[in-house]
Design a protein around this motif. Sequence first.
Motif, PDB file in Angstrom:
ATOM      1  N   ARG A  28       0.810  -1.221   0.000  1.00  0.00           N
ATOM      2  CA  ARG A  28       0.000   0.000   0.000  1.00  0.00           C
ATOM      3  C   ARG A  28       0.846   1.274   0.000  1.00  0.00           C
ATOM      4  NH1 ARG A  28      -5.403  -0.468   3.391  1.00  0.00           N
ATOM      5  NH2 ARG A  28      -5.859   1.268   2.002  1.00  0.00           N
ATOM      6  N   LEU A  29       2.176   1.145  -0.053  1.00  0.00           N
ATOM      7  CA  LEU A  29       3.030   2.337  -0.065  1.00  0.00           C
ATOM      8  C   LEU A  29       2.728   3.281  -1.231  1.00  0.00           C
ATOM      9  CD1 LEU A  29       6.516   1.122   1.179  1.00  0.00           C
ATOM     10  CD2 LEU A  29       5.084   2.912   2.198  1.00  0.00           C
ATOM     11  N   PRO A  30       2.505   2.794  -2.447  1.00  0.00           N
ATOM     12  CA  PRO A  30       2.161   3.740  -3.521  1.00  0.00           C
ATOM     13  C   PRO A  30       0.891   4.545  -3.212  1.00  0.00           C
ATOM     14  CG  PRO A  30       2.795   1.629  -4.458  1.00  0.00           C
ATOM     15  CD  PRO A  30       2.680   1.433  -2.958  1.00  0.00           C
ATOM     16  N   GLU A  31      -0.107   3.879  -2.642  1.00  0.00           N
ATOM     17  CA  GLU A  31      -1.348   4.558  -2.243  1.00  0.00           C
ATOM     18  C   GLU A  31      -1.061   5.595  -1.154  1.00  0.00           C
ATOM     19  OE1 GLU A  31      -5.640   3.362  -0.205  1.00  0.00           O
ATOM     20  OE2 GLU A  31      -4.158   1.799  -0.600  1.00  0.00           O
ATOM     21  N   PHE A  32      -0.206   5.230  -0.193  1.00  0.00           N
ATOM     22  CA  PHE A  32       0.180   6.134   0.881  1.00  0.00           C
ATOM     23  C   PHE A  32       0.789   7.403   0.302  1.00  0.00           C
ATOM     24  CE2 PHE A  32       3.530   7.687   3.738  1.00  0.00           C
ATOM     25  CZ  PHE A  32       2.848   7.853   4.931  1.00  0.00           C
ATOM     26  N   PHE A  33       1.755   7.243  -0.616  1.00  0.00           N
ATOM     27  CA  PHE A  33       2.424   8.410  -1.185  1.00  0.00           C
ATOM     28  C   PHE A  33       1.482   9.240  -2.060  1.00  0.00           C
ATOM     29  CE2 PHE A  33       6.301   5.846  -0.256  1.00  0.00           C
ATOM     30  CZ  PHE A  33       6.840   6.729   0.656  1.00  0.00           C
ATOM     31  N   GLU A  34       0.583   8.586  -2.774  1.00  0.00           N
ATOM     32  CA  GLU A  34      -0.402   9.317  -3.575  1.00  0.00           C
ATOM     33  C   GLU A  34      -1.329  10.133  -2.674  1.00  0.00           C
ATOM     34  OE1 GLU A  34      -4.110   8.231  -6.472  1.00  0.00           O
ATOM     35  OE2 GLU A  34      -2.308   6.983  -6.615  1.00  0.00           O
ATOM     36  N   ASP A  35      -1.809   9.512  -1.585  1.00  0.00           N
ATOM     37  CA  ASP A  35      -2.667  10.227  -0.635  1.00  0.00           C
ATOM     38  C   ASP A  35      -1.919  11.384   0.019  1.00  0.00           C
ATOM     39  OD1 ASP A  35      -4.708   8.453  -1.197  1.00  0.00           O
ATOM     40  OD2 ASP A  35      -4.703   7.481   0.778  1.00  0.00           O
ATOM     41  N   MET A  36      -0.640  11.165   0.328  1.00  0.00           N
ATOM     42  CA  MET A  36       0.172  12.217   0.937  1.00  0.00           C
ATOM     43  C   MET A  36       0.274  13.412  -0.016  1.00  0.00           C
ATOM     44  SD  MET A  36       4.157  12.103   2.140  1.00  0.00           S
ATOM     45  CE  MET A  36       4.724  11.932   0.452  1.00  0.00           C
ATOM     46  N   GLN A  37       0.566  13.133  -1.263  1.00  0.00           N
ATOM     47  CA  GLN A  37       0.683  14.197  -2.264  1.00  0.00           C
ATOM     48  C   GLN A  37      -0.625  14.994  -2.356  1.00  0.00           C
ATOM     49  OE1 GLN A  37       3.399  14.913  -4.141  1.00  0.00           O
ATOM     50  NE2 GLN A  37       2.426  16.511  -5.314  1.00  0.00           N
ATOM     51  N   LYS A  38      -1.742  14.282  -2.427  1.00  0.00           N
ATOM     52  CA  LYS A  38      -3.046  14.950  -2.515  1.00  0.00           C
ATOM     53  C   LYS A  38      -3.305  15.815  -1.280  1.00  0.00           C
ATOM     54  CE  LYS A  38      -5.295  11.419  -5.325  1.00  0.00           C
ATOM     55  NZ  LYS A  38      -6.268  10.310  -5.301  1.00  0.00           N
ATOM     56  N   ILE A  90      -5.583   2.836   9.178  1.00  0.00           N
ATOM     57  CA  ILE A  90      -5.154   1.691   8.361  1.00  0.00           C
ATOM     58  C   ILE A  90      -4.058   0.907   9.085  1.00  0.00           C
ATOM     59  CG2 ILE A  90      -3.924   1.044   6.238  1.00  0.00           C
ATOM     60  CD1 ILE A  90      -5.519   3.354   4.866  1.00  0.00           C
ATOM     61  N   VAL A  91      -3.068   1.621   9.603  1.00  0.00           N
ATOM     62  CA  VAL A  91      -1.975   0.952  10.316  1.00  0.00           C
ATOM     63  C   VAL A  91      -2.505   0.269  11.568  1.00  0.00           C
ATOM     64  CG1 VAL A  91       0.150   1.339  11.636  1.00  0.00           C
ATOM     65  CG2 VAL A  91      -0.132   2.373   9.362  1.00  0.00           C
ATOM     66  N   GLU A  92      -3.417   0.917  12.281  1.00  0.00           N
ATOM     67  CA  GLU A  92      -3.974   0.309  13.498  1.00  0.00           C
ATOM     68  C   GLU A  92      -4.618  -1.037  13.185  1.00  0.00           C
ATOM     69  OE1 GLU A  92      -4.797  -0.543  17.288  1.00  0.00           O
ATOM     70  OE2 GLU A  92      -3.493   1.050  16.581  1.00  0.00           O
ATOM     71  N   ILE A  96      -3.924  17.591   5.859  1.00  0.00           N
ATOM     72  CA  ILE A  96      -2.772  16.820   6.339  1.00  0.00           C
ATOM     73  C   ILE A  96      -3.154  16.037   7.591  1.00  0.00           C
ATOM     74  CG2 ILE A  96      -0.415  16.974   7.240  1.00  0.00           C
ATOM     75  CD1 ILE A  96      -0.149  19.514   5.398  1.00  0.00           C
ATOM     76  N   ARG A  97      -3.882  16.671   8.476  1.00  0.00           N
ATOM     77  CA  ARG A  97      -4.348  15.954   9.682  1.00  0.00           C
ATOM     78  C   ARG A  97      -5.256  14.791   9.310  1.00  0.00           C
ATOM     79  NH1 ARG A  97      -5.453  21.172  13.431  1.00  0.00           N
ATOM     80  NH2 ARG A  97      -3.291  21.496  14.063  1.00  0.00           N
ATOM     81  N   MET A  98      -6.125  15.004   8.315  1.00  0.00           N
ATOM     82  CA  MET A  98      -7.015  13.926   7.863  1.00  0.00           C
ATOM     83  C   MET A  98      -6.210  12.774   7.250  1.00  0.00           C
ATOM     84  SD  MET A  98     -10.203  16.157   6.398  1.00  0.00           S
ATOM     85  CE  MET A  98     -11.007  14.747   5.680  1.00  0.00           C
ATOM     86  N   PHE A  99      -5.164  13.117   6.510  1.00  0.00           N
ATOM     87  CA  PHE A  99      -4.278  12.102   5.943  1.00  0.00           C
ATOM     88  C   PHE A  99      -3.642  11.272   7.062  1.00  0.00           C
ATOM     89  CE2 PHE A  99       0.251  11.239   5.192  1.00  0.00           C
ATOM     90  CZ  PHE A  99       0.170  10.291   4.187  1.00  0.00           C
ATOM     91  N   TYR A 100      -3.084  11.944   8.061  1.00  0.00           N
ATOM     92  CA  TYR A 100      -2.465  11.235   9.188  1.00  0.00           C
ATOM     93  C   TYR A 100      -3.472  10.327   9.879  1.00  0.00           C
ATOM     94  CZ  TYR A 100       1.663  14.316   8.992  1.00  0.00           C
ATOM     95  OH  TYR A 100       2.800  14.987   8.612  1.00  0.00           O
TER      96      TYR A 100
END
Length: 117
Positions: free
Chosen positions: A34-44, A68-70, A58-62
């Motif tokens: 899921r790293l590509p999805e993570f980086f895409e979401d981060m960019q957005k 997901i990690v939990e 950014i807070r919503m991204f975190y």
Amino acid sequence: MSVEHTEHDGPLIPKPALTLPALRQAVATVAPSRLPEFFEDMQKAFVQAGEQGSVVPIRMFYRHWGVIVEIERHPQIARRLHEAEQALDSEHPAVRDGAIREAGEIVRAAHREVERG
């Protein structure tokens, strides 16, 4: 009667802080696909933050990735969620309804855990 515990009964990793480096490392460990999805979401999120002049995206991204990690850091919970997601394709309404309830309970519990910090 005792229950045998496997090495995967507990979390795979400690709960990460809701920071970019900690979440990136956690995703790389518990859900590397899921790293590509993570980086895409981060960019957005960072683009939206700039456009809105707000840190809320950014807070919503975190928060989103913290949830997901939990889930993914607990293999049994992640397996239950993935099974529920697959059951959503069932042709049986009762199976789909049960899957919706199961997935909802798992995601809500993960949100509560992330909120607790």
